[in-house]
Structures are given as structure tokens and as C-alpha cells.
Write a protein that holds these residues in place. Sequence first.
Motif, short mmCIF file in Angstrom:
data_model
loop_
_atom_site.label_atom_id
_atom_site.label_comp_id
_atom_site.label_asym_id
_atom_site.label_seq_id
_atom_site.Cartn_x
_atom_site.Cartn_y
_atom_site.Cartn_z
N ASN A 87 0.85 -1.19 0.00
CA ASN A 87 0.00 0.00 0.00
C ASN A 87 0.89 1.24 0.00
N THR A 88 1.29 1.67 -1.19
CA THR A 88 2.17 2.83 -1.33
C THR A 88 1.45 3.95 -2.07
N THR A 89 1.97 5.12 -1.97
CA THR A 89 1.42 6.26 -2.70
C THR A 89 1.49 6.03 -4.20
N ASP A 90 2.61 5.47 -4.66
CA ASP A 90 2.78 5.20 -6.08
C ASP A 90 1.73 4.19 -6.57
N PHE A 91 1.50 3.13 -5.80
CA PHE A 91 0.49 2.14 -6.18
C PHE A 91 -0.89 2.79 -6.25
N ARG A 92 -1.23 3.58 -5.24
CA ARG A 92 -2.55 4.24 -5.22
C ARG A 92 -2.72 5.17 -6.42
N THR A 93 -1.68 5.89 -6.77
CA THR A 93 -1.75 6.79 -7.92
C THR A 93 -1.97 6.02 -9.21
N LYS A 94 -1.21 4.96 -9.40
CA LYS A 94 -1.33 4.17 -10.63
C LYS A 94 -2.70 3.51 -10.74
N VAL A 95 -3.17 2.92 -9.64
CA VAL A 95 -4.44 2.20 -9.71
C VAL A 95 -5.61 3.16 -9.87
N SER A 96 -5.53 4.35 -9.30
CA SER A 96 -6.64 5.31 -9.42
C SER A 96 -6.85 5.74 -10.87
N MET A 97 -5.81 5.66 -11.68
CA MET A 97 -5.93 6.03 -13.09
C MET A 97 -6.66 4.95 -13.89
N THR A 98 -6.90 3.78 -13.29
CA THR A 98 -7.60 2.70 -14.00
C THR A 98 -9.08 2.64 -13.65
N PHE A 99 -9.53 3.50 -12.74
CA PHE A 99 -10.94 3.51 -12.34
C PHE A 99 -11.82 3.87 -13.53
N LYS A 100 -12.94 3.16 -13.65
CA LYS A 100 -13.90 3.42 -14.72
C LYS A 100 -15.23 3.77 -14.07
N GLU A 101 -16.05 4.54 -14.78
CA GLU A 101 -17.38 4.88 -14.28
C GLU A 101 -18.40 3.96 -14.92
N GLY A 102 -19.43 3.64 -14.15
CA GLY A 102 -20.50 2.81 -14.68
C GLY A 102 -20.57 1.45 -14.03
N THR A 103 -21.09 0.51 -14.77
CA THR A 103 -21.25 -0.85 -14.30
C THR A 103 -20.46 -1.79 -15.19
N PRO A 104 -19.70 -2.71 -14.61
CA PRO A 104 -18.94 -3.64 -15.45
C PRO A 104 -19.86 -4.43 -16.37
N THR A 105 -19.37 -4.77 -17.53
CA THR A 105 -20.19 -5.48 -18.51
C THR A 105 -20.14 -6.99 -18.31
N HIS A 106 -19.23 -7.48 -17.48
CA HIS A 106 -19.15 -8.93 -17.23
C HIS A 106 -18.92 -9.24 -15.79
#
Length: 64
Positions: free
Chosen positions: A45-64
Motif C-alpha cells: 500500500n504505497t502512494t505510487d500504487f494508489r496513484t497508478k491504480v486510481s488512473m484505472t478507475f472506470k465509471e459505470g457498471t462492469p459489462t461482465h
Amino acid sequence: MGRKYVECRDFSGDDHCSEVLTGNNDEELMEAVIKHAINMHGMANTTDFRTKVSMTFKEGTPTH
């Protein structure tokens, strides 16, 4: 603002992990992602990990 989600395989490049995590907001989703990443993938749980993963967040509902 709608729900947010992230698919583990999109972030980690691990095609074997099909986990899809959702949350009502960025903070809730991040908490779920951190717990999953630590418990299932041994990530730190690092700042770098949090920054990278937050850029992968998507809005909506997963399709699968």
C-alpha cells in the motif's frame, strides 16, 4: 456521479485474476482495491500504487 469499478486484470496484467471491484466513490473503491491487492497479490500500500491504480478507475457498471 455514478458507481466506479476496476478490473484487476486491466491493472495488474494478470489474466488469471478476474476480480472486478466496485464502489460508490473513489475512496470506497480504493479501499476495496487495496485490500484485494494486498491479500491476493502481495502488493504494498504505497502512494505510487494508489496513484497508478486510481488512473484505472472506470465509471459505470462492469459489462461482465
